[in-house]
Scaffold this motif. Structure first.
Motif, short mmCIF file in Angstrom:
data_model
loop_
_atom_site.label_atom_id
_atom_site.label_comp_id
_atom_site.label_asym_id
_atom_site.label_seq_id
_atom_site.Cartn_x
_atom_site.Cartn_y
_atom_site.Cartn_z
N ASP A 78 41.82 -10.00 45.62
CA ASP A 78 40.37 -9.96 45.57
C ASP A 78 39.92 -9.01 44.46
N TYR A 79 38.62 -9.01 44.19
CA TYR A 79 38.06 -8.09 43.20
C TYR A 79 37.99 -6.68 43.77
N GLN A 80 37.85 -5.71 42.89
CA GLN A 80 37.65 -4.33 43.31
C GLN A 80 36.28 -4.23 43.96
N ASP A 81 36.06 -3.15 44.73
CA ASP A 81 34.72 -2.95 45.28
C ASP A 81 33.81 -2.43 44.17
N ALA A 82 32.50 -2.41 44.43
CA ALA A 82 31.51 -2.06 43.40
C ALA A 82 31.76 -0.66 42.84
N GLY A 83 32.10 0.29 43.70
CA GLY A 83 32.36 1.66 43.24
C GLY A 83 33.53 1.73 42.27
N ALA A 84 34.60 1.02 42.58
CA ALA A 84 35.77 0.99 41.70
C ALA A 84 35.42 0.33 40.37
N GLU A 85 34.62 -0.74 40.42
CA GLU A 85 34.23 -1.40 39.18
C GLU A 85 33.36 -0.49 38.32
N ARG A 86 32.46 0.26 38.94
CA ARG A 86 31.64 1.21 38.15
C ARG A 86 32.52 2.25 37.46
N LYS A 87 33.56 2.72 38.16
CA LYS A 87 34.48 3.70 37.55
C LYS A 87 35.26 3.07 36.38
N ILE A 88 35.68 1.83 36.55
CA ILE A 88 36.41 1.15 35.47
C ILE A 88 35.51 0.98 34.25
N VAL A 89 34.28 0.53 34.48
CA VAL A 89 33.34 0.35 33.37
C VAL A 89 33.05 1.68 32.70
N GLU A 90 32.87 2.72 33.49
CA GLU A 90 32.62 4.05 32.91
C GLU A 90 33.77 4.47 32.02
N ARG A 91 34.99 4.29 32.51
CA ARG A 91 36.17 4.70 31.74
C ARG A 91 36.31 3.90 30.45
N ARG A 92 36.06 2.59 30.51
CA ARG A 92 36.26 1.72 29.35
C ARG A 92 35.11 1.73 28.36
N ALA A 93 33.90 1.98 28.82
CA ALA A 93 32.73 1.84 27.95
C ALA A 93 32.07 3.16 27.59
N GLN A 94 32.42 4.24 28.25
CA GLN A 94 31.71 5.50 28.01
C GLN A 94 31.92 6.04 26.59
N SER A 95 33.10 5.89 26.04
CA SER A 95 33.34 6.41 24.69
C SER A 95 32.47 5.71 23.66
N ALA A 96 32.09 4.47 23.95
CA ALA A 96 31.23 3.72 23.03
C ALA A 96 29.76 4.06 23.22
N SER A 97 29.45 4.86 24.22
CA SER A 97 28.05 5.15 24.53
C SER A 97 27.64 6.55 24.10
N ILE A 98 28.34 7.13 23.14
CA ILE A 98 28.04 8.51 22.76
C ILE A 98 26.64 8.68 22.18
N ASP A 99 26.04 7.60 21.70
CA ASP A 99 24.69 7.69 21.14
C ASP A 99 23.60 7.55 22.20
N LEU A 100 23.99 7.26 23.44
CA LEU A 100 23.01 7.05 24.51
C LEU A 100 22.92 8.26 25.42
N PRO A 101 21.73 8.57 25.93
CA PRO A 101 21.61 9.62 26.93
C PRO A 101 22.43 9.24 28.18
N ALA A 102 22.97 10.23 28.87
CA ALA A 102 23.84 9.97 30.02
C ALA A 102 23.15 9.16 31.10
N ASP A 103 21.88 9.42 31.37
CA ASP A 103 21.19 8.67 32.42
C ASP A 103 20.98 7.21 32.02
N LEU A 104 20.80 6.94 30.74
CA LEU A 104 20.66 5.57 30.27
C LEU A 104 21.99 4.83 30.41
N PHE A 105 23.09 5.48 30.04
CA PHE A 105 24.41 4.86 30.20
C PHE A 105 24.68 4.57 31.67
N ASP A 106 24.25 5.47 32.56
CA ASP A 106 24.45 5.25 33.98
C ASP A 106 23.71 4.00 34.45
#
Length: 153
Positions: free
Chosen positions: A7-35
């Motif tokens: 099955d798929y990961q739960d929503a919390g696990a998916e948010r962590k995966i997306v944060e880990r994979r996409a956060q480095s590309a979001s350095i130009d965005l404010p943290a609350d916007l990236f969230d």
């Protein structure tokens, strides 16, 4: 013969995966916007898995791509805030309208090749997918939901 069901990961696990994979590309965005982007990307891709007009939804890879595309578009468009409210406000808040429009554009780019519409829905003359398909997936109420129908292939 045995089958293994994964099955798929739960929503919390998916948010962590997306944060880990996409956060480095979001350095130009404010943290609350990236969230907001991260939460919306996960919500949209999870919604593709249960929508009645979609035969096959997107995995967490779609959420990662959606977040990456949205990050770039938001930075290019100079969006610094998602605006007021999570789901409402696009009608009166220009920041919210720009955020909503940008997330929609990112959805079309990132998910159009990752989801597969139900063939019966596509093949039914005069019916096609629900005109609210994009709107029902869009975390902000999708003010431009009908474009998904016109872009199906």
């Amino acid at each position: 013969m045995q089958r293994l069901s994964i099955d798929y990961q739960d929503a919390g696990a998916e948010r962590k995966i997306v944060e880990r994979r996409a956060q480095s590309a979001s350095i130009d965005l404010p943290a609350d916007l990236f969230d907001h982007v991260r939460q919306d990307a996960v919500a949209v891709t999870r919604a593709t898995r249960v929508h009645p007009d979609i035969r096959q939804g997107s995995s967490v890879r779609g959420a990662i791509d959606l977040a990456l595309v949205a990050n770039e578009l938001l930075a290019l468009r100079g969006v610094a805030s998602p605006g007021r409210g999570r789901f409402l406000g696009a009608e009166t808040d220009p920041e919210r309208a720009t955020y909503t429009s940008t997330i929609w554009d990112a959805m079309v780019v990132a998910l159009s090749g990752r989801i597969h519409l139900d063939e019966v829905v596509e093949a039914t003359p005069g019916v096609g997918p629900s005109p609210d398909l994009g709107r029902s997936l869009h975390p902000c109420g999708g003010v431009r939901g009908s474009r998904l129908k016109s872009r199906r292939g």
